[in-house]
Scaffold this motif. Structure first.
Motif, PDB file in Angstrom:
ATOM      1  N   ALA A 184       0.732  -1.152  -0.435  1.00 52.53           N
ATOM      2  CA  ALA A 184       0.289  -0.004  -0.038  1.00 52.53           C
ATOM      3  C   ALA A 184       0.517   1.433   0.106  1.00 52.53           C
ATOM      4  O   ALA A 184       0.710   2.576  -0.563  1.00 52.53           O
ATOM      5  CB  ALA A 184      -0.629   0.040   1.122  1.00 52.53           C
ATOM      6  N   LYS A 185       1.520   1.146   0.953  1.00 55.34           N
ATOM      7  CA  LYS A 185       3.153   2.502   0.911  1.00 55.34           C
ATOM      8  C   LYS A 185       3.671   2.386  -0.109  1.00 55.34           C
ATOM      9  O   LYS A 185       3.621   4.151  -0.736  1.00 55.34           O
ATOM     10  CB  LYS A 185       3.612   2.283   1.949  1.00 55.34           C
ATOM     11  CG  LYS A 185       3.330   2.171   2.959  1.00 55.34           C
ATOM     12  CD  LYS A 185       3.716   2.173   4.788  1.00 55.34           C
ATOM     13  CE  LYS A 185       3.884   2.497   5.680  1.00 55.34           C
ATOM     14  NZ  LYS A 185       4.361   2.552   6.996  1.00 55.34           N
ATOM     15  N   ARG A 196       2.367   2.054  -3.070  1.00 55.01           N
ATOM     16  CA  ARG A 196       1.573   2.673  -4.304  1.00 55.01           C
ATOM     17  C   ARG A 196       0.751   3.957  -3.602  1.00 55.01           C
ATOM     18  O   ARG A 196       0.533   4.723  -5.032  1.00 55.01           O
ATOM     19  CB  ARG A 196       0.196   1.901  -4.554  1.00 55.01           C
ATOM     20  CG  ARG A 196       0.191   0.221  -4.909  1.00 55.01           C
ATOM     21  CD  ARG A 196       0.361  -0.227  -6.357  1.00 55.01           C
ATOM     22  NE  ARG A 196      -0.959   1.143  -7.286  1.00 55.01           N
ATOM     23  CZ  ARG A 196       0.202   1.836  -7.583  1.00 55.01           C
ATOM     24  NH1 ARG A 196       0.608   2.665  -7.289  1.00 55.01           N
ATOM     25  NH2 ARG A 196      -1.155   2.806  -8.441  1.00 55.01           N
ATOM     26  N   GLU A 197       1.084   4.839  -2.447  1.00 54.18           N
ATOM     27  CA  GLU A 197       0.864   5.580  -2.587  1.00 54.18           C
ATOM     28  C   GLU A 197       1.758   6.382  -3.088  1.00 54.18           C
ATOM     29  O   GLU A 197       1.537   8.067  -3.102  1.00 54.18           O
ATOM     30  CB  GLU A 197       0.733   5.908  -1.248  1.00 54.18           C
ATOM     31  CG  GLU A 197      -0.430   5.230  -0.064  1.00 54.18           C
ATOM     32  CD  GLU A 197      -0.913   5.147   1.199  1.00 54.18           C
ATOM     33  OE1 GLU A 197       0.724   5.331   2.106  1.00 54.18           O
ATOM     34  OE2 GLU A 197      -1.592   4.298   1.865  1.00 54.18           O
ATOM     35  N   GLY A 245      -3.604  -1.911  -3.303  1.00 54.22           N
ATOM     36  CA  GLY A 245      -3.533  -1.138  -4.082  1.00 54.22           C
ATOM     37  C   GLY A 245      -2.948  -1.787  -5.544  1.00 54.22           C
ATOM     38  O   GLY A 245      -2.281  -1.262  -6.117  1.00 54.22           O
TER      39      GLY A 245
END
Length: 358
Positions: free
Chosen positions: A217-218, A220-221, A253
């Motif tokens: 997730a990080k 993708r962020e 994500g």
């Protein structure tokens, strides 16, 4: 049946000699209770690898890359199923506990890489990192070899892909996000199971499943193309989680999803079977029978391209399930292609010089 005695944080139950050794030793109970004693902590030993090259080339038709880098030989993650274990036999060490605890490190890897990229005949193509042993295994926190390699690749605008099961990849988001903006990097987080108990015995020093999803997730962020690698899929042990893992990665994500069927080359077959009988004795026979069903009656078939997905009705069923869930979540398109046209060679002074060769 009691659980086998294992070293804390290690997956292998034994340290059997590799296939090139003339002698082997086996623990034998002499009646004095020695095998019942609690095992002491098995500490990791590092060995300097002074190889004169760091880029390995391959011509395998079922791999999407022709070159790779492995900054470490051996892996502290200790995944019992790791197909790289037999490589330790070439070093005169055991693919068992030695593979997990005697790690060769390449402290000069970044310097050697710079030299290789600077050679007149070098032509740019995506480099794969993490295809054999994990570049973000625990020792990386101390040695930072992967970080140094990334710095060279970022300087030279060289495309790369990463496969890891470590949340330590978050440390390098600054470099990876900059490279992602130039179309130079993609990352796959390998997730084997969502079951913490299974993960602790199967891959004892890897990041917990939820931490891998958080790392995904990080990434993708930060705008980094990232996907999930469901690997390995083990019949009757974690294959029922296939859809759950893909859904969890999608929620985090992920842009793409892939899978690999369990591979048991050479010594890995015996190590995995020993582990399986020790931790899951009631399931062991069923798991091994299904593995053989997917491998033409053997524990492993190295032929291209079925070594990745297997053959037979059970393997076909796994492929169909994965295809359906990936298509439904629109994760079947792969990650964006990496650019090679931005590459610039380093010169001998460490400055950049443009490559005008076509």
């Amino acid at each position: 049946m009691p659980k086998p005695l294992v070293y804390k944080g290690r997956a292998s139950i034994s340290n059997a000699a590799g296939r090139y050794e003339k002698q082997n030793s086996v623990a034998e109970d002499d009646g004095w209770g020695g095998l019942d004693a609690e095992l002491s902590l098995l500490r990791t030993e590092t060995i300097i690898d002074s190889s004169k090259s760091v880029i390995s080339y391959n011509d395998s038709p079922d791999l999407p890359f022709d070159r790779s880098i492995n900054p470490y030989r051996g892996c502290e993650h200790g995944c019992i199923y790791c197909f790289a274990r037999p490589s330790h036999a070439y070093l005169g060490m055991s693919p068992g506990l030695d593979f997990e605890s005697r790690i060769l490190i390449k402290p000069d890897a970044a310097r050697v890489l710079r030299e290789e990229l600077g050679k007149r005949n070098y032509r740019c193509a995506p480099l794969a990192l993490g295809t054999n042993t994990d570049p973000y295994q625990p020792l990386e926190r101390q040695h930072k070899i992967m970080r140094q390699l990334l710095e060279v690749l970022a300087e030279t605008r060289h495309p790369l892909s990463i496969v890891t099961k470590s949340a330590l990849v978050e440390r390098d988001i600054d470099l990876l996000s900059e490279m992602a903006g130039q179309g130079l990097v993609s990352v796959f987080l390998s997730v084997t199971t969502l079951d913490k108990g299974l993960a602790r015995t199967l891959e004892p020093r890897a990041a917990a499943p939820q931490r891998r999803l958080e790392a995904l997730a990080k990434l993708r962020e930060a705008g980094i193309p990232a996907g999930v690698m469901v690997a390995p899929v083990i019949p009757a042990l974690n294959d029922h989680e296939m859809e759950s893992i893909v859904k969890a990665a999608h929620a985090a994500g992920a842009m793409s999803a892939e899978y690999i069927l369990l591979r048991l080359p050479l010594e890995v077959a015996g190590l995995f079977e020993e582990w399986l009988h020790g931790h899951y004795p009631l399931k062991a026979g069923h798991v091994l029978n299904l593995i053989r069903e997917c491998r033409g009656g053997k524990t492993y078939d190295p032929a291209f391209p079925q070594r990745m997905t297997g053959t037979g009705s059970y393997a076909d069923l796994l492929a169909q399930r994965f295809r359906l869930i990936s298509k439904r979540l629109q994760l079947d398109g792969g990650l964006p292609a990496l650019r090679t046209d931005l590459f610039r060679k380093p010169d001998e002074s460490g400055q950049m010089s443009f490559d005008f060769f076509v």
